[in-house]
Design a protein around this motif. Structure first.
Motif, PDB file in Angstrom:
ATOM      1  N   ASP A 128       0.826  -1.209  -0.007  1.00 14.68           N
ATOM      2  CA  ASP A 128      -0.123  -0.191   0.086  1.00 14.68           C
ATOM      3  C   ASP A 128       0.690   1.218  -0.132  1.00 14.68           C
ATOM      4  OD1 ASP A 128      -2.453  -1.132  -0.015  1.00 14.68           O
ATOM      5  OD2 ASP A 128      -3.021  -1.034   2.059  1.00 14.68           O
ATOM      6  N   LEU A 129       1.717   1.355   0.621  1.00 13.74           N
ATOM      7  CA  LEU A 129       2.629   2.482   1.219  1.00 13.74           C
ATOM      8  C   LEU A 129       3.361   2.633  -0.297  1.00 13.74           C
ATOM      9  CD1 LEU A 129       3.994   4.408   3.259  1.00 13.74           C
ATOM     10  CD2 LEU A 129       5.780   2.624   3.309  1.00 13.74           C
ATOM     11  N   THR A 130       3.815   1.952  -0.826  1.00 10.88           N
ATOM     12  CA  THR A 130       4.619   2.119  -2.148  1.00 10.88           C
ATOM     13  C   THR A 130       4.045   1.943  -3.295  1.00 10.88           C
ATOM     14  OG1 THR A 130       5.045  -0.276  -2.062  1.00 10.88           O
ATOM     15  CG2 THR A 130       6.922   1.218  -1.445  1.00 10.88           C
ATOM     16  N   GLY A 131       2.508   1.649  -3.220  1.00  9.51           N
ATOM     17  CA  GLY A 131       1.656   1.711  -4.244  1.00  9.51           C
ATOM     18  C   GLY A 131       2.143   0.545  -5.433  1.00  9.51           C
ATOM     19  N   LYS A 132       2.392  -0.685  -4.750  1.00 13.80           N
ATOM     20  CA  LYS A 132       2.802  -1.766  -5.733  1.00 13.80           C
ATOM     21  C   LYS A 132       1.674  -2.885  -5.383  1.00 13.80           C
ATOM     22  CE  LYS A 132       6.172   0.343  -7.475  1.00 13.80           C
ATOM     23  NZ  LYS A 132       6.163   0.799  -8.548  1.00 13.80           N
ATOM     24  N   GLU A 133       1.751  -3.690  -6.284  1.00 17.84           N
ATOM     25  CA  GLU A 133       0.525  -4.806  -6.244  1.00 17.84           C
ATOM     26  C   GLU A 133       0.903  -5.624  -4.953  1.00 17.84           C
ATOM     27  OE1 GLU A 133      -0.393  -5.332 -10.998  1.00 17.84           O
ATOM     28  OE2 GLU A 133       0.671  -7.071  -9.973  1.00 17.84           O
ATOM     29  N   ALA A 134       2.095  -6.081  -4.891  1.00 14.65           N
ATOM     30  CA  ALA A 134       2.549  -7.153  -3.598  1.00 14.65           C
ATOM     31  C   ALA A 134       3.766  -6.581  -2.966  1.00 14.65           C
ATOM     32  CB  ALA A 134       2.449  -8.541  -4.210  1.00 14.65           C
ATOM     33  N   ALA A 135       4.120  -7.350  -1.855  1.00  9.14           N
ATOM     34  CA  ALA A 135       5.386  -7.220  -1.336  1.00  9.14           C
ATOM     35  C   ALA A 135       5.737  -8.315  -0.488  1.00  9.14           C
ATOM     36  CB  ALA A 135       5.245  -5.970  -0.094  1.00  9.14           C
ATOM     37  N   ALA A 138       8.886  -4.770  -2.589  1.00  9.81           N
ATOM     38  CA  ALA A 138       7.388  -4.449  -3.311  1.00  9.81           C
ATOM     39  C   ALA A 138       7.548  -4.375  -4.879  1.00  9.81           C
ATOM     40  CB  ALA A 138       6.653  -3.368  -2.706  1.00  9.81           C
ATOM     41  N   GLY A 139       6.677  -4.872  -5.394  1.00  4.80           N
ATOM     42  CA  GLY A 139       6.679  -4.921  -6.868  1.00  4.80           C
ATOM     43  C   GLY A 139       5.274  -5.372  -7.519  1.00  4.80           C
ATOM     44  N   PRO A 140       5.216  -5.850  -8.805  1.00  8.43           N
ATOM     45  CA  PRO A 140       4.363  -6.415  -9.437  1.00  8.43           C
ATOM     46  C   PRO A 140       4.002  -7.689  -8.855  1.00  8.43           C
ATOM     47  CG  PRO A 140       5.699  -5.466 -11.140  1.00  8.43           C
ATOM     48  CD  PRO A 140       6.392  -5.251  -9.693  1.00  8.43           C
ATOM     49  N   ALA A 141       2.662  -8.093  -8.856  1.00 13.22           N
ATOM     50  CA  ALA A 141       2.463  -9.543  -8.106  1.00 13.22           C
ATOM     51  C   ALA A 141       3.178 -10.737  -8.956  1.00 13.22           C
ATOM     52  CB  ALA A 141       0.963  -9.849  -8.516  1.00 13.22           C
ATOM     53  N   ALA A 142       3.588 -10.643 -10.063  1.00 15.20           N
ATOM     54  CA  ALA A 142       4.185 -11.812 -10.736  1.00 15.20           C
ATOM     55  C   ALA A 142       5.714 -11.637 -10.306  1.00 15.20           C
ATOM     56  CB  ALA A 142       4.031 -11.613 -12.321  1.00 15.20           C
ATOM     57  N   PHE A 143       6.359 -10.507 -10.176  1.00 17.74           N
ATOM     58  CA  PHE A 143       7.818 -10.574  -9.551  1.00 17.74           C
ATOM     59  C   PHE A 143       7.523 -10.994  -8.386  1.00 17.74           C
ATOM     60  CE2 PHE A 143      10.691  -8.538  -6.763  1.00 17.74           C
ATOM     61  CZ  PHE A 143      11.693  -8.548  -7.314  1.00 17.74           C
ATOM     62  N   ILE A 144       6.705 -10.576  -7.237  1.00 20.62           N
ATOM     63  CA  ILE A 144       6.814 -11.002  -6.099  1.00 20.62           C
ATOM     64  C   ILE A 144       6.839 -12.502  -6.055  1.00 20.62           C
ATOM     65  CG2 ILE A 144       5.731 -10.916  -3.722  1.00 20.62           C
ATOM     66  CD1 ILE A 144       7.285  -8.641  -4.575  1.00 20.62           C
TER      67      ILE A 144
END
Ligand SMILES: *Cc1c(COP(=O)(O)O)cnc(C)c1O
Length: 342
Positions: free
Chosen positions: A45-52, A210-216
């Motif tokens: 949420d804090l970084t505005g990314k899909e997942a962490a 944090a980053g895109p869901a696929a990256f995580i």
């Protein structure tokens, strides 16, 4: 001991330990630890990314990012003094198998033109450039905050050439507090970003990427392969949740203390600030004009109850402010330094 050698020297407060002790836990490897999950959601949420993803250290965040973003033999553009290049035991070579294309930035902040000159499409000779990596704030660059214009320019460059863009945000929250820009705004330019919990935030261990869901998802596999998957890790993740709640706004005090030290150092004969002016919580200075070596000055400081970090190779001393040193400690540290070089 007044320890200004690093913001990693912070110790978990009594209140943080209480919060850790009370944290609900489960098996983190099975994604069943509610506290780990809450911390990951909070950083996403804090970084505005899909997942962490919660990892044991910032070093593992950089390792995982390089592994996932670049294939073996591909190249990463980064500042010559960036942490993966100088402080990770050759991890990028050993773990990710990447080539480092290093640039000499201004306090580790480089320009779009500098980066553009290092981009190669690949082929049988020069290796393909896969990734741009920046450090925000810059550590050896003296806590400098990346201007948003540079980040925007690098984002456009990365898009032009199909590169990924990674931010080592060990001290991202210092950049947030120091610049007034939100974490989300700063992170909007990069694909992936991580935050260290064990630096100025004052937690004992851990970092969150944090980053895109696929990256995580891919990062989660590498976390496991590297031995970073834990079990009831909520106990330590709780310290991160506590830190985001209580230890972010107060970073402004650390920044004010660093500026105070900087202004006092300017009054000491033979001491010269380098990599300034102070923007956040890190400052470097030279003692060359005193005729003393940085190691000698470091020892004289230790004898006076003050620890700073002498960098013998570059002949400078680093001082870092954090939540375990207050203004009175900084005053005492300055007095000790004045005596040490007198
Ligand atoms: C400390 C640091 C790291 C590594 O983080 P650890 O949690 O100590 O592994 C990476 N990058 C920068 C800029 C740092 O200051």
């Amino acid at each position: 001991m007044i320890d200004l050698s690093s913001d990693t020297s912070t110790r978990p407060s009594a209140a943080m330990r209480e919060y850790m002790a009370a944290a609900p836990v489960g098996d983190e490897q099975l994604r069943e630890d509610p506290t780990v999950n809450a911390l990951q959601d909070e950083v996403a949420d804090l970084t505005g990314k899909e997942a962490a993803l919660f990892l044991p250290s910032g070093t593992m965040c950089n390792a995982v990012a390089f592994i996932v973003h670049a294939k073996r033999g591909e190249a990463v553009i980064l500042d010559r003094k960036a942490h993966p290049n100088v402080s990770e035991g050759g991890g990028p070579a050993v773990l990710a198998g990447v080539m480092m294309r290093t640039l000499d930035g201004d306090r580790s902040v480089f320009t779009v033109d500098q980066a553009r000159a290092e981009i190669a499409a690949g082929g049988t000779h020069i290796s393909r450039t896969a990734l741009i990596s920046v450090e925000n704030t810059t550590n050896l660059g003296g806590g400098k905050i990346w201007p948003l214009e540079n980040l925007a320019g690098l984002r456009a460059l990365a898009d032009e050439f199909g590169l990924k863009f990674h931010m080592d945000g060990a001290r991202l929250m210092n950049a947030v507090v120091g610049s007034g820009h939100s974490a989300q705004e700063i992170a909007s330019y990069v694909d992936t970003v991580w935050i260290d919990l064990s630096k100025g935030l004052g937690a004992p261990v851990g970092a969150v990427i944090a980053g895109p869901a696929a990256f995580i998802e891919e990062a989660r596999l590498w976390k496991h392969r590297l031995g970073g998957a834990m079990r009831q890790a909520g106990v330590i993740a709780a310290a991160g949740l506590f830190a985001f709640e209580h230890n972010v706004e107060r970073l402004a005090e650390d920044h004010a203390n660093a500026r105070y030290i900087e202004s006092e150092l300017a009054k000491i004969p033979g001491i010269h600030a380098v990599n300034g002016p102070v923007e956040t919580n890190i400052l470097f200075f030279s003692v060359a004009a005193t005729g003393l070596s940085v190691v000698e000055v470091g020892q004289r400081l230790l004898a006076r109850g003050v620890r700073m970090a002498p960098y013998a190779a570059t002949n400078v001393i680093r001082a870092v402010t954090h939540l375990d040193v207050n203004r009175a400690d900084c005053e005492q540290a300055v007095a000790a330094l004045r005596e040490a070089v007198a």
